[in-house]
Scaffold this motif. Structure first.
Motif, PDB file in Angstrom:
ATOM      1  N   UNK A   1      20.313   0.846 -14.600  1.00 31.96           N
ATOM      2  CA  UNK A   1      18.976   0.837 -14.011  1.00 31.96           C
ATOM      3  C   UNK A   1      18.968   1.558 -12.680  1.00 31.96           C
ATOM      4  N   UNK A   2      17.790   2.013 -12.279  1.00 37.68           N
ATOM      5  CA  UNK A   2      17.573   2.544 -10.936  1.00 37.68           C
ATOM      6  C   UNK A   2      16.784   1.489 -10.180  1.00 37.68           C
ATOM      7  N   UNK A   3      17.174   1.240  -8.969  1.00 43.59           N
ATOM      8  CA  UNK A   3      16.503   0.216  -8.170  1.00 43.59           C
ATOM      9  C   UNK A   3      17.277  -1.073  -8.214  1.00 43.59           C
ATOM     10  N   UNK A   4      16.724  -2.105  -7.748  1.00 45.59           N
ATOM     11  CA  UNK A   4      15.338  -2.286  -7.340  1.00 45.59           C
ATOM     12  C   UNK A   4      15.052  -1.688  -5.956  1.00 45.59           C
ATOM     13  N   UNK A   5      13.821  -1.233  -5.766  1.00 45.16           N
ATOM     14  CA  UNK A   5      13.327  -0.813  -4.458  1.00 45.16           C
ATOM     15  C   UNK A   5      12.137  -1.688  -4.124  1.00 45.16           C
ATOM     16  N   UNK A   6      12.008  -2.017  -2.846  1.00 44.10           N
ATOM     17  CA  UNK A   6      10.973  -2.946  -2.422  1.00 44.10           C
ATOM     18  C   UNK A   6      10.319  -2.424  -1.146  1.00 44.10           C
ATOM     19  N   UNK A   7       9.008  -2.623  -1.032  1.00 37.87           N
ATOM     20  CA  UNK A   7       8.271  -2.251   0.179  1.00 37.87           C
ATOM     21  C   UNK A   7       7.340  -3.387   0.554  1.00 37.87           C
ATOM     22  N   UNK A   8       7.021  -3.449   1.825  1.00 39.78           N
ATOM     23  CA  UNK A   8       5.998  -4.386   2.273  1.00 39.78           C
ATOM     24  C   UNK A   8       4.678  -3.639   2.221  1.00 39.78           C
ATOM     25  N   UNK A   9       3.812  -4.030   1.326  1.00 39.33           N
ATOM     26  CA  UNK A   9       2.538  -3.353   1.144  1.00 39.33           C
ATOM     27  C   UNK A   9       1.390  -4.117   1.776  1.00 39.33           C
ATOM     28  N   UNK A  10       1.591  -5.389   2.051  1.00 39.15           N
ATOM     29  CA  UNK A  10       0.486  -6.186   2.560  1.00 39.15           C
ATOM     30  C   UNK A  10      -0.628  -6.204   1.529  1.00 39.15           C
ATOM     31  N   UNK A  11      -1.822  -5.793   1.934  1.00 38.46           N
ATOM     32  CA  UNK A  11      -2.957  -5.726   1.008  1.00 38.46           C
ATOM     33  C   UNK A  11      -3.314  -4.285   0.679  1.00 38.46           C
ATOM     34  N   UNK A  12      -2.349  -3.377   0.881  1.00 38.60           N
ATOM     35  CA  UNK A  12      -2.602  -1.965   0.592  1.00 38.60           C
ATOM     36  C   UNK A  12      -2.223  -1.628  -0.837  1.00 38.60           C
ATOM     37  N   UNK A  13      -2.785  -0.544  -1.341  1.00 36.74           N
ATOM     38  CA  UNK A  13      -2.449  -0.044  -2.669  1.00 36.74           C
ATOM     39  C   UNK A  13      -1.025   0.503  -2.655  1.00 36.74           C
ATOM     40  N   UNK A  14      -0.403   0.533  -3.820  1.00 33.00           N
ATOM     41  CA  UNK A  14       0.930   1.129  -3.953  1.00 33.00           C
ATOM     42  C   UNK A  14       0.915   2.136  -5.098  1.00 33.00           C
ATOM     43  N   UNK A  15       1.838   3.090  -5.019  1.00 35.93           N
ATOM     44  CA  UNK A  15       2.027   4.092  -6.067  1.00 35.93           C
ATOM     45  C   UNK A  15       3.469   3.955  -6.521  1.00 35.93           C
ATOM     46  N   UNK A  16       3.675   3.697  -7.813  1.00 37.59           N
ATOM     47  CA  UNK A  16       5.010   3.470  -8.370  1.00 37.59           C
ATOM     48  C   UNK A  16       5.333   4.598  -9.336  1.00 37.59           C
TER      49      UNK A  16
END
Length: 130
Positions: free
Chosen positions: A99-114
């Protein structure tokens, strides 16, 4: 302590060491198994594509993603990235077996692009979880 008791304790110690050695050899084979424990939270999206799948998890303000290949085999080029709107993407790219990852970000209430890729095939979510 008589000699019989000493022999029993030595035999028990040897059995424990043998079992520990066996588990140490078996554990790496199970290291490729990916579970929800790799990303905290609950699964909120699955992005399937021809050669794999990207799993997206969310907990609190954090978003985590992991890319899994569709078929097992040798090492191949894989990647996964998560980008919170307004920030740079967090990327894991390389030649991996499981597998690749895991990767994690703090997005809060913002949109994310995966995004995720295995070999020449990929998936991209667009802005999600807004």
């Amino acid at each position: 302590m008589n000699s019989g008791a000493i022999r029993r304790r030595l035999a028990l110690g040897a059995a424990v060491l043998t079992a520990a050695g066996t588990f140490a050899l078996v554990a790496p084979a199970q290291a490729g198994a990916v579970t929800a424990a790799d990303c905290a939270g609950r699964q909120v999206r699955t992005l399937p594509f021809a050669t794999g799948t990207v799993h997206v998890y969310r907990q609190g303000g954090y978003v985590c993603a992991i890319t899994l290949p569709r078929a097992s085999g040798g090492k191949r080029t894989m990647s996964v990235s998560v980008q919170a709107r307004g920030n740079r993407p967090v990327v894991d790219r390389g030649r991996y077996r499981y597998h690749a990852g895991p990767v994690s970000v703090h997005a809060g209430h913002r949109c994310v692009w995966v995004k995720g890729a295995v070999g020449g095939s990929s998936a991209s979510s667009g802005w999600i979880l807004c």
